[in-house]
Each structure stands twice: as C-alpha cells, then as structure tokens.
Write a protein that holds these residues in place. Structure first.
Motif, PDB file in Angstrom:
ATOM      1  N   ILE A 172       0.502  -0.830   0.057  1.00 34.50           N
ATOM      2  CA  ILE A 172       0.193  -0.490  -0.042  1.00 34.50           C
ATOM      3  C   ILE A 172       0.991   1.628   0.320  1.00 34.50           C
ATOM      4  N   MET A 198      -3.841  -0.022  -2.204  1.00 33.18           N
ATOM      5  CA  MET A 198      -4.490   1.181  -1.971  1.00 33.18           C
ATOM      6  C   MET A 198      -2.973   2.048  -2.134  1.00 33.18           C
ATOM      7  N   GLU A 200      -3.159   5.838  -0.270  1.00 31.53           N
ATOM      8  CA  GLU A 200      -4.011   6.949   0.405  1.00 31.53           C
ATOM      9  C   GLU A 200      -3.025   8.352  -0.020  1.00 31.53           C
ATOM     10  N   ALA A 219      -7.815   1.011  -5.812  1.00 32.50           N
ATOM     11  CA  ALA A 219      -8.239   1.489  -4.079  1.00 32.50           C
ATOM     12  C   ALA A 219      -7.425   2.715  -3.731  1.00 32.50           C
ATOM     13  N   CYS A 221      -7.593   6.030  -0.469  1.00 36.09           N
ATOM     14  CA  CYS A 221      -8.252   6.185   0.690  1.00 36.09           C
ATOM     15  C   CYS A 221      -8.072   7.927   1.020  1.00 36.09           C
TER      16      CYS A 221
END
Length: 326
Positions: A172, A198, A200, A219, A221
């Motif tokens: 991530i 992911m 962030e 994705a 975040c």
C-alpha cells in the motif's frame, strides 16, 4: 471520583521517520491517567500539527478541564468539554480503560464489540531515496504487507525499487497529500502495474475534487480528508476507503460510530495510527473487525515501547495485555 494526571512523553524513533511533510526522530505523546482508588485508567494521544494541535495545547485543554473530569464525566460529555481531538481521544480511552478496571470486564465486552484476535499489520517504509527504500524493502521482505511513504519527486523510481526488492509483499502507498491532480492518473496506473492495493491521500485535503471524476484502477483511501461522521458525505464518490485514526475521530467511542457508518456506505476501512506506543494501539485494535487493512505498526518503528507492550510476532499483532489497557 477519579484523579487526573496528564503527562508529556517523548519516545525515540528507531532512526528517523520521514513523510512528504518532513522528518522526525521522536514520537511526542500525551498520556493521561484516571485513578479511582487502586484502579487506574489510561489513554495516550498524539497531538498532530497538521491538524493544528500541539502537545502544549492538548495538555492545557486537559488541565483546564480537570475540575469537570474529576467531578465525574461521561464519555458523551467529552465533545462539549474539550476541543482538541487528540485530547478527546486520550480522555475517551482512559474512561473506557477505567470502566474496564472497575467492572472487571474487558472494553470489548462493555462496548458490545467482537473479541479482538491477532491481525496482520502493515509495516511502514519511511520516505527516502529509491536506493534506500529498496534496501529497506529487501530487509522487510519477510513481512506480508508493506506501506510505502511517498509524495515527492522521484516516487515512480521509489515504487519500482521497492517492488523489485520485495516481489512477494502486498503493498500500500501513502502519499500524504504530496501528489498533484495532473500527475495522479500516471501514478495510479503505475501503482496498479506494480500490484499496489491501496493509495492513501494522494491529493491535499480540500483540493481533492479531481478524484470524483477520475478513473481509479487502485482503491484510494482518505486520511487527511477523513475525520468524523460529518466528513463522510464529502468523501462519497471521491474515495473508496477511509483511514480511521482515534486521534482524528476524538476517541474510540466516535471511531466505532464512524466505522459502522462507513461500512453501511460501502467504504473500505483502514484502521491506522499516529506514531505512538502500544498504549495508543490497544484501543484502535478494537476496530480491526471492520478493517480491510490494519496499519497499527507504531511500536515497531520506535527504539523502545512501553511495558507491558503489545506483542508483535513479525507483523502479526496480538491483542493487548489487560495490564496495558482494556
């Protein structure tokens, strides 16, 4: 009635910890103790300058509220009494801990939450040169999940170097608001190509509207953009997941409410932390049954943890001992 003690503590980091906004070599935390007879409830928080909170401000807020706290305070009274979210967090968690000590029941039972079980946490690689991050990735390649701090020029080389040196790890990425809307599609494409699961907070909070119309092959975040329940409406359509941290929500009580609401709105959930000791990780671990990603590695990045600590077997995090919290 409980007696309040507020303390500032500094915990050296193992080396330095660097993100897009800068570096630090110690974790500055505020702890509180609420003593009722022989029973003591404790909480820890990290005042975060990014959110306009400082150690001195948090200590002052808790000290100013001493009379009301020692007169007897319900958790529902905290938001009206104290402004800084970090201060609310420490107080909320100390009240939960004290109730657990007084009743002889664990916090998860008192709160109607699932019993915590061991979970795998991410392990963070500090922002550095591509070569240094590649070497750090090689040293941590035995860990199942790595989190890369990015957000500066040269991130493509950093990501490529990490993936080359840790080919089997789940990855991530945390850009800490350091990317631009123009460059984001290319970075998301590279993240997808290198197996990142992911990303962030790629764009600055308040300047992330571009996400609403952007294809997201990975994705995305919300962290700096995600705080309490009031932020969920704005996040819908821009983010796929939210990072819940107790220092942002103002404690375990509002964090549980946020996790439930986020799940109901189909957000994925990361349970995260500031850089702090096991005392701060313990209440956050009660949120892990909702989590798609757990990022509670703060103690692993410190030169030493408080005693008794949470036990980590590599990246496997065990529930906190009752003598620590809860």
């Amino acid at each position: 009635m409980p007696q309040l003690v507020v303390s500032e503590e500094c915990w050296p980091i193992a080396g330095a910890f660097t993100i897009s906004r800068g570096s630090k070599t110690q974790a500055d935390v505020v702890t509180i103790s609420l003593a009722a007879g022989s029973h003591i409830g404790r909480g820890e928080c990290v005042p975060y300058p990014r959110y306009g909170e400082t150690v001195s401000q948090v200590i002052a807020a808790l000290t100013d509220a001493r009379g009301r706290i020692e007169a007897g305070l319900a958790r529902s009274d905290i938001p009206a009494l104290i402004a800084p979210m970090a201060a609310r967090n420490a107080l909320d968690c100390a009240l939960w801990d004290l109730e657990a000590k007084l009743t002889g029941q664990p916090v998860w039972t008192l709160a109607g939450l699932p019993k915590p079980t061991p979970v795998v946490t991410a392990y963070t690689l500090s922002l550095d040169t591509p070569e240094a991050m590649g070497a750090a990735a090689a040293a941590a390649a035995h860990r199942p999940l790595l989190k890369l701090k990015l957000g500066r020029e040269g991130d493509a080389d950093r990501l490529t170097s990490v993936r080359r040196n840790a080919p089997s790890c789940r990855l991530i990425v945390d850009a800490n608001e350091g990317w631009s809307a123009d460059g984001l599609p290319g970075m998301l494409a590279l993240c997808a190509d290198t197996g990142v699961e992911m990303v962030e907070q790629p764009l600055p909070a308040g300047r992330d509207e571009a996400l609403r119309e952007m294809m997201r092959p990975v994705a995305v975040c919300a962290d700096e953009s995600a705080h309490g329940l009031s932020t969920l409406d704005d996040l819908a359509g821009k983010y796929d997941a939210i990072n819940i941290k107790l220092d942002k929500t103002g404690g375990l009580t509002p964090a549980v409410a946020l996790a439930r609401a986020a799940r109901a709105r189909n957000f994925r959930i990361m349970v995260g932390c500031m850089l702090a000791t096991s005392l701060a990780m313990a209440p956050a671990m009660l949120l892990t049954p909702w989590a798609d990603v757990v990022d509670l590695d703060g103690p692993l990045l410190l030169a030493a943890d408080r005693a008794p600590p949470i036990r980590y077997d590599g990246s496997l995090m065990h529930p906190p001992p009752r003598d620590l919290w809860g």
